[in-house]
Scaffold this motif. Sequence first.
Motif, PDB file in Angstrom:
ATOM      1  N   SER A 114      10.014   0.776   1.269  1.00 40.44           N
ATOM      2  CA  SER A 114      10.934  -0.242   1.792  1.00 40.44           C
ATOM      3  C   SER A 114      11.148  -0.098   3.288  1.00 40.44           C
ATOM      4  O   SER A 114      11.812  -0.925   3.904  1.00 40.44           O
ATOM      5  N   TRP A 115      10.577   0.938   3.894  1.00 46.51           N
ATOM      6  CA  TRP A 115      10.709   1.119   5.337  1.00 46.51           C
ATOM      7  C   TRP A 115       9.922   0.079   6.107  1.00 46.51           C
ATOM      8  O   TRP A 115      10.148  -0.159   7.272  1.00 46.51           O
ATOM      9  N   GLY A 116       8.944  -0.519   5.471  1.00 50.21           N
ATOM     10  CA  GLY A 116       8.129  -1.540   6.111  1.00 50.21           C
ATOM     11  C   GLY A 116       8.045  -2.755   5.215  1.00 50.21           C
ATOM     12  O   GLY A 116       8.298  -2.672   4.014  1.00 50.21           O
ATOM     13  N   PRO A 117       7.711  -3.927   5.751  1.00 57.12           N
ATOM     14  CA  PRO A 117       7.559  -5.132   4.927  1.00 57.12           C
ATOM     15  C   PRO A 117       6.322  -5.017   4.057  1.00 57.12           C
ATOM     16  O   PRO A 117       5.254  -5.532   4.377  1.00 57.12           O
ATOM     17  N   ALA A 118       6.439  -4.295   2.937  1.00 55.32           N
ATOM     18  CA  ALA A 118       5.289  -3.920   2.121  1.00 55.32           C
ATOM     19  C   ALA A 118       4.416  -5.107   1.738  1.00 55.32           C
ATOM     20  O   ALA A 118       3.199  -5.006   1.676  1.00 55.32           O
ATOM     21  N   ALA A 119       5.025  -6.248   1.454  1.00 49.18           N
ATOM     22  CA  ALA A 119       4.243  -7.400   1.002  1.00 49.18           C
ATOM     23  C   ALA A 119       3.467  -8.037   2.153  1.00 49.18           C
ATOM     24  O   ALA A 119       2.491  -8.740   1.930  1.00 49.18           O
ATOM     25  N   TYR A 120       3.892  -7.773   3.398  1.00 54.98           N
ATOM     26  CA  TYR A 120       3.294  -8.465   4.535  1.00 54.98           C
ATOM     27  C   TYR A 120       2.531  -7.532   5.478  1.00 54.98           C
ATOM     28  O   TYR A 120       1.539  -7.925   6.063  1.00 54.98           O
ATOM     29  N   PHE A 121       2.990  -6.291   5.581  1.00 59.57           N
ATOM     30  CA  PHE A 121       2.479  -5.384   6.604  1.00 59.57           C
ATOM     31  C   PHE A 121       0.948  -5.299   6.651  1.00 59.57           C
ATOM     32  O   PHE A 121       0.350  -5.458   7.722  1.00 59.57           O
ATOM     33  N   PRO A 122       0.237  -5.068   5.512  1.00 58.29           N
ATOM     34  CA  PRO A 122      -1.221  -4.983   5.607  1.00 58.29           C
ATOM     35  C   PRO A 122      -1.881  -6.278   6.059  1.00 58.29           C
ATOM     36  O   PRO A 122      -3.007  -6.261   6.557  1.00 58.29           O
ATOM     37  N   GLN A 123      -1.192  -7.422   5.885  1.00 60.29           N
ATOM     38  CA  GLN A 123      -1.795  -8.707   6.265  1.00 60.29           C
ATOM     39  C   GLN A 123      -1.756  -8.951   7.771  1.00 60.29           C
ATOM     40  O   GLN A 123      -2.406  -9.884   8.266  1.00 60.29           O
ATOM     41  N   ILE A 124      -1.017  -8.121   8.490  1.00 59.99           N
ATOM     42  CA  ILE A 124      -0.954  -8.280   9.950  1.00 59.99           C
ATOM     43  C   ILE A 124      -2.349  -8.237  10.549  1.00 59.99           C
ATOM     44  O   ILE A 124      -2.660  -8.979  11.483  1.00 59.99           O
ATOM     45  N   TRP A 125      -3.191  -7.395   9.992  1.00 60.01           N
ATOM     46  CA  TRP A 125      -4.511  -7.186  10.562  1.00 60.01           C
ATOM     47  C   TRP A 125      -5.452  -8.367  10.338  1.00 60.01           C
ATOM     48  O   TRP A 125      -6.553  -8.392  10.898  1.00 60.01           O
ATOM     49  N   ALA A 140      -4.858   0.845  11.061  1.00 61.57           N
ATOM     50  CA  ALA A 140      -5.222  -0.476  10.537  1.00 61.57           C
ATOM     51  C   ALA A 140      -5.938  -0.380   9.196  1.00 61.57           C
ATOM     52  O   ALA A 140      -5.720  -1.205   8.304  1.00 61.57           O
ATOM     53  N   ASN A 141      -6.778   0.636   9.034  1.00 61.41           N
ATOM     54  CA  ASN A 141      -7.630   0.694   7.849  1.00 61.41           C
ATOM     55  C   ASN A 141      -7.064   1.522   6.715  1.00 61.41           C
ATOM     56  O   ASN A 141      -7.685   1.614   5.647  1.00 61.41           O
ATOM     57  N   THR A 142      -5.900   2.132   6.916  1.00 60.26           N
ATOM     58  CA  THR A 142      -5.226   2.797   5.800  1.00 60.26           C
ATOM     59  C   THR A 142      -3.920   2.083   5.466  1.00 60.26           C
ATOM     60  O   THR A 142      -3.082   2.624   4.750  1.00 60.26           O
ATOM     61  N   SER A 143      -3.761   0.866   5.961  1.00 63.78           N
ATOM     62  CA  SER A 143      -2.586   0.055   5.621  1.00 63.78           C
ATOM     63  C   SER A 143      -2.806  -0.560   4.238  1.00 63.78           C
ATOM     64  O   SER A 143      -3.010  -1.756   4.087  1.00 63.78           O
ATOM     65  N   LEU A 144      -2.777   0.289   3.233  1.00 59.32           N
ATOM     66  CA  LEU A 144      -3.089  -0.132   1.865  1.00 59.32           C
ATOM     67  C   LEU A 144      -1.845  -0.134   0.996  1.00 59.32           C
ATOM     68  O   LEU A 144      -1.034   0.790   1.059  1.00 59.32           O
ATOM     69  N   ILE A 145      -1.687  -1.174   0.202  1.00 62.54           N
ATOM     70  CA  ILE A 145      -0.665  -1.161  -0.839  1.00 62.54           C
ATOM     71  C   ILE A 145      -1.293  -0.508  -2.062  1.00 62.54           C
ATOM     72  O   ILE A 145      -2.222  -1.049  -2.668  1.00 62.54           O
ATOM     73  N   ILE A 146      -0.833   0.679  -2.402  1.00 66.36           N
ATOM     74  CA  ILE A 146      -1.453   1.471  -3.462  1.00 66.36           C
ATOM     75  C   ILE A 146      -0.576   1.420  -4.707  1.00 66.36           C
ATOM     76  O   ILE A 146       0.615   1.729  -4.672  1.00 66.36           O
ATOM     77  N   ASP A 147      -1.169   1.006  -5.827  1.00 74.30           N
ATOM     78  CA  ASP A 147      -0.453   1.058  -7.100  1.00 74.30           C
ATOM     79  C   ASP A 147      -1.166   2.025  -8.037  1.00 74.30           C
ATOM     80  O   ASP A 147      -2.218   2.577  -7.718  1.00 74.30           O
ATOM     81  N   GLY A 148      -0.593   2.223  -9.205  1.00 74.17           N
ATOM     82  CA  GLY A 148      -1.149   3.195 -10.149  1.00 74.17           C
ATOM     83  C   GLY A 148      -2.561   2.890 -10.572  1.00 74.17           C
ATOM     84  O   GLY A 148      -3.338   3.808 -10.875  1.00 74.17           O
TER      85      GLY A 148
END
Length: 438
Positions: free
Chosen positions: A42-53, A320-328
């Motif tokens: 929650s420290w970053g806009p998880a749903a949007y942050f990786p899309q910045i790139w 930029a390249n480790t801005s991954l949303i990681i799930d189980g």
Amino acid sequence: MAVPQLVRPLVRPFTEFFRREAAGGIMLMASAALALLLANTSWGPAAYFPQIWEKHLKLSLNGVVLDMSLAHWINDGLMSVFFLIVGLEIKREVMEGELSEWRQAALPIAGALGGMLLPALLYFLVNRGLPTQNGWGIPMATDIAFALAVLQLLGPRVPLGLKVFLTALAIVDDLGAVLVIAGFYTTNLDLTYLLLALGVWALLLNLNFLGARSLAIYLPLGVLLWFFMHQSGIHATLAGVLLALAIPARIGRARPEILLMLNDRLGILQHEVHGAEANPRIISEELEYLSDAISSPAQKLEQRLHSVVAFGIIPLFAFANTSLIIDGSVFGQLLSPLGLGILLGLVVGKPLGIGALSWLSIRLGWAELPAGVTWRHLWGAGVLGGIGFTMSLFITLLALGEHSAGEPVAKVAILCASFVSGTVGFLLLRSAPAAPGA
């Protein structure tokens, strides 16, 4: 002010290079960790942050338009500067460093070959016949900054010979990665632009042959080379390596002239240092003049760019390249052929390949262990070779394609393998006898 302190800036000793690379590796770790933290908390806009790139940036000049995402500008543009540094380091080591003499070069070359071939073979065997088969190049490369950062944490316990061996091995490793990218990850080749790129490179080589020494000539032509290479279909970052090969690596003065100039300038320095009222400004100016006079264009460029790459470009690439949303589900796929091939290649293939061919080269009498280095040290360095990170992430983008279903799995596998290799290598070397004088 002691004389050694005056002379130190005139050369670039290995220890300075080691510290800079190691510090860059620590910066790299921090960048990757921050990117993962921002993308998955929650420290970053998880749903949007990786899309910045994926936001696009368009550059236009006289009708020539380059429209790429921020990720592409980083991976295809800024990383060309990284490959320029790689090329300069390879050139330096071959001409005057650890790879300039066969007896010195044999051990890191053998280790690097084993550390490239066995990981690629293990990955291929696990993924043979599958859509992910083309990713065999992913576990081949060692991240020099990350690996040296681990050695830096061990301090003086690690002998200097091991640091030199691992650095030389990683540079040969980088050369192998460059050849793999050029030979196996090129698609949609445009011969017209390729010929234009080769024409510019031929011009650069001729300028070197004719004695042109100014970087103001080489760098603009290097930008043109990058554009033609980008348009040709061959990955544009290779333009950095080609430019490095063309930039003069020799001092443009005759030996007697250099010795005469050094004698005069050192006389001025000695007078200032031992004088009653030493003038720091004059000392600084003389040091700058000496450094400039005894450095080749390639050395000057490497010195100016190294910190920019180590503390700017590479951390930004990692971010930029480790801005991954990681799930189980991603962790659940680590034992898929793709994830398992990368894990086996980096964690198992790297140390076995490096250790086996290093042993064979010594057994055949082609090489010998560096002073103060034991087999435990060498196997520890082999384990650290499994830290793939930067180059492995880069080849992932080429082999699998961005936004492919396997990209998150491959990146997480690289991160996990690099963490395991770094931790095990650190513990193995920490348990080894301390280097003499540590």
